[in-house]
Write a protein that holds these residues in place. Structure first.
Motif, PDB file in Angstrom:
ATOM      1  N   PHE A  78      50.812  33.212  36.693  1.00 57.55           N
ATOM      2  CA  PHE A  78      49.562  33.206  35.942  1.00 57.55           C
ATOM      3  C   PHE A  78      48.385  32.847  36.849  1.00 57.55           C
ATOM      4  CE2 PHE A  78      46.287  30.943  33.563  1.00 57.55           C
ATOM      5  CZ  PHE A  78      45.938  31.905  32.626  1.00 57.55           C
ATOM      6  N   ASP A  79      48.569  31.803  37.663  1.00 58.16           N
ATOM      7  CA  ASP A  79      47.502  31.373  38.579  1.00 58.16           C
ATOM      8  C   ASP A  79      47.156  32.475  39.572  1.00 58.16           C
ATOM      9  OD1 ASP A  79      47.521  28.926  37.301  1.00 58.16           O
ATOM     10  OD2 ASP A  79      48.692  27.916  38.855  1.00 58.16           O
ATOM     11  N   LEU A  80      48.173  33.148  40.097  1.00 60.12           N
ATOM     12  CA  LEU A  80      47.942  34.223  41.051  1.00 60.12           C
ATOM     13  C   LEU A  80      47.227  35.398  40.381  1.00 60.12           C
ATOM     14  CD1 LEU A  80      48.334  34.977  43.992  1.00 60.12           C
ATOM     15  CD2 LEU A  80      50.576  35.916  43.383  1.00 60.12           C
ATOM     16  N   ALA A  81      47.588  35.675  39.142  1.00 55.16           N
ATOM     17  CA  ALA A  81      46.897  36.735  38.396  1.00 55.16           C
ATOM     18  C   ALA A  81      45.418  36.408  38.279  1.00 55.16           C
ATOM     19  CB  ALA A  81      47.523  36.896  37.012  1.00 55.16           C
ATOM     20  N   GLN A  82      45.097  35.154  37.974  1.00 57.11           N
ATOM     21  CA  GLN A  82      43.696  34.730  37.870  1.00 57.11           C
ATOM     22  C   GLN A  82      42.973  34.873  39.206  1.00 57.11           C
ATOM     23  OE1 GLN A  82      43.418  34.795  34.410  1.00 57.11           O
ATOM     24  NE2 GLN A  82      41.817  33.361  34.937  1.00 57.11           N
ATOM     25  N   LEU A  83      43.641  34.476  40.295  1.00 59.05           N
ATOM     26  CA  LEU A  83      43.022  34.586  41.616  1.00 59.05           C
ATOM     27  C   LEU A  83      42.729  36.041  41.962  1.00 59.05           C
ATOM     28  CD1 LEU A  83      45.174  32.009  43.627  1.00 59.05           C
ATOM     29  CD2 LEU A  83      42.800  31.742  42.874  1.00 59.05           C
ATOM     30  N   TYR A  84      43.688  36.921  41.676  1.00 59.64           N
ATOM     31  CA  TYR A  84      43.466  38.346  41.947  1.00 59.64           C
ATOM     32  C   TYR A  84      42.378  38.917  41.047  1.00 59.64           C
ATOM     33  CZ  TYR A  84      47.255  39.176  45.266  1.00 59.64           C
ATOM     34  OH  TYR A  84      48.048  39.185  46.380  1.00 59.64           O
ATOM     35  N   TYR A  85      42.340  38.490  39.806  1.00 59.47           N
ATOM     36  CA  TYR A  85      41.324  39.001  38.880  1.00 59.47           C
ATOM     37  C   TYR A  85      39.920  38.574  39.316  1.00 59.47           C
ATOM     38  CZ  TYR A  85      38.676  39.913  34.659  1.00 59.47           C
ATOM     39  OH  TYR A  85      37.721  40.361  33.775  1.00 59.47           O
ATOM     40  N   GLU A  86      39.784  37.302  39.667  1.00 61.75           N
ATOM     41  CA  GLU A  86      38.477  36.764  40.030  1.00 61.75           C
ATOM     42  C   GLU A  86      38.097  37.046  41.486  1.00 61.75           C
ATOM     43  OE1 GLU A  86      38.976  32.650  39.160  1.00 61.75           O
ATOM     44  OE2 GLU A  86      38.996  32.963  36.992  1.00 61.75           O
ATOM     45  N   GLY A  87      39.102  37.359  42.315  1.00 58.10           N
ATOM     46  CA  GLY A  87      38.833  37.537  43.738  1.00 58.10           C
ATOM     47  C   GLY A  87      38.528  36.219  44.412  1.00 58.10           C
ATOM     48  N   THR A  88      39.173  35.161  43.965  1.00 56.70           N
ATOM     49  CA  THR A  88      38.942  33.827  44.501  1.00 56.70           C
ATOM     50  C   THR A  88      39.882  33.569  45.674  1.00 56.70           C
ATOM     51  OG1 THR A  88      38.367  33.041  42.291  1.00 56.70           O
ATOM     52  CG2 THR A  88      38.879  31.369  43.945  1.00 56.70           C
ATOM     53  N   GLY A  89      39.326  33.552  46.883  1.00 57.63           N
ATOM     54  CA  GLY A  89      40.126  33.276  48.065  1.00 57.63           C
ATOM     55  C   GLY A  89      40.900  34.477  48.586  1.00 57.63           C
ATOM     56  N   ILE A  90      40.979  35.516  47.793  1.00 56.77           N
ATOM     57  CA  ILE A  90      41.646  36.758  48.179  1.00 56.77           C
ATOM     58  C   ILE A  90      40.841  37.913  47.600  1.00 56.77           C
ATOM     59  CG2 ILE A  90      44.021  35.904  48.419  1.00 56.77           C
ATOM     60  CD1 ILE A  90      44.555  36.626  45.560  1.00 56.77           C
ATOM     61  N   PRO A  91      41.000  39.095  48.166  1.00 50.64           N
ATOM     62  CA  PRO A  91      40.264  40.244  47.610  1.00 50.64           C
ATOM     63  C   PRO A  91      40.678  40.515  46.166  1.00 50.64           C
ATOM     64  CG  PRO A  91      41.147  40.784  49.765  1.00 50.64           C
ATOM     65  CD  PRO A  91      41.739  39.459  49.372  1.00 50.64           C
ATOM     66  N   SER A  92      39.721  40.852  45.349  1.00 45.69           N
ATOM     67  CA  SER A  92      39.984  41.175  43.954  1.00 45.69           C
ATOM     68  C   SER A  92      40.895  42.399  43.881  1.00 45.69           C
ATOM     69  CB  SER A  92      38.657  41.455  43.245  1.00 45.69           C
ATOM     70  OG  SER A  92      38.876  41.713  41.894  1.00 45.69           O
ATOM     71  N   ASN A  93      41.931  42.301  43.021  1.00 48.09           N
ATOM     72  CA  ASN A  93      42.874  43.409  42.867  1.00 48.09           C
ATOM     73  C   ASN A  93      43.350  43.384  41.413  1.00 48.09           C
ATOM     74  OD1 ASN A  93      45.230  45.034  42.759  1.00 48.09           O
ATOM     75  ND2 ASN A  93      45.495  44.803  44.967  1.00 48.09           N
ATOM     76  N   TYR A  94      42.751  44.238  40.591  1.00 52.75           N
ATOM     77  CA  TYR A  94      43.047  44.212  39.167  1.00 52.75           C
ATOM     78  C   TYR A  94      44.472  44.652  38.849  1.00 52.75           C
ATOM     79  CZ  TYR A  94      38.049  43.520  38.814  1.00 52.75           C
ATOM     80  OH  TYR A  94      36.782  43.024  38.963  1.00 52.75           O
ATOM     81  N   GLN A  95      45.021  45.559  39.641  1.00 55.95           N
ATOM     82  CA  GLN A  95      46.394  45.999  39.403  1.00 55.95           C
ATOM     83  C   GLN A  95      47.375  44.850  39.615  1.00 55.95           C
ATOM     84  OE1 GLN A  95      47.396  49.012  38.144  1.00 55.95           O
ATOM     85  NE2 GLN A  95      49.338  47.942  37.939  1.00 55.95           N
ATOM     86  N   LEU A  96      47.198  44.108  40.708  1.00 58.10           N
ATOM     87  CA  LEU A  96      48.064  42.952  40.941  1.00 58.10           C
ATOM     88  C   LEU A  96      47.820  41.872  39.894  1.00 58.10           C
ATOM     89  CD1 LEU A  96      48.047  42.667  44.837  1.00 58.10           C
ATOM     90  CD2 LEU A  96      49.944  43.361  43.352  1.00 58.10           C
ATOM     91  N   ALA A  97      46.592  41.723  39.452  1.00 61.55           N
ATOM     92  CA  ALA A  97      46.287  40.751  38.401  1.00 61.55           C
ATOM     93  C   ALA A  97      47.068  41.083  37.132  1.00 61.55           C
ATOM     94  CB  ALA A  97      44.788  40.720  38.120  1.00 61.55           C
TER      95      ALA A  97
END
Length: 69
Positions: free
Chosen positions: A43-62
């Motif tokens: 869940f946390d990783l999905a949020q990071l990917y969605y927001e692009g926090t610390g990593i490039p935003s990637n909606y598919q991975l989110a």
């Protein structure tokens, strides 16, 4: 005065680099836990990917990690 500004700049730059390294390490830990099946980490990783926090935003991975969680 000029030397003082240089020192402050170097300290600030060094501090930012340390913060980025700590954030990167934390994201790697979350990724490892997520790949091992930890639902909270997924869940946390999905949020990071969605927001692009610390990593490039990637909606598919989110979406993928949200579904896993």
């Amino acid at each position: 005065m000029n030397s003082l500004l240089k020192i402050l700049f170097l300290l600030l730059t060094f501090g930012i680099n340390l913060a980025l390294a700590a954030e990167s390490s934390n994201i790697q830990e979350i990724e490892t836990l997520a790949e091992q099946g930890d639902a909270q980490a997924q869940f946390d990783l999905a949020q990071l990917y969605y927001e692009g926090t610390g990593i490039p935003s990637n909606y598919q991975l989110a979406v993928n990690f949200s579904r896993l969680a």
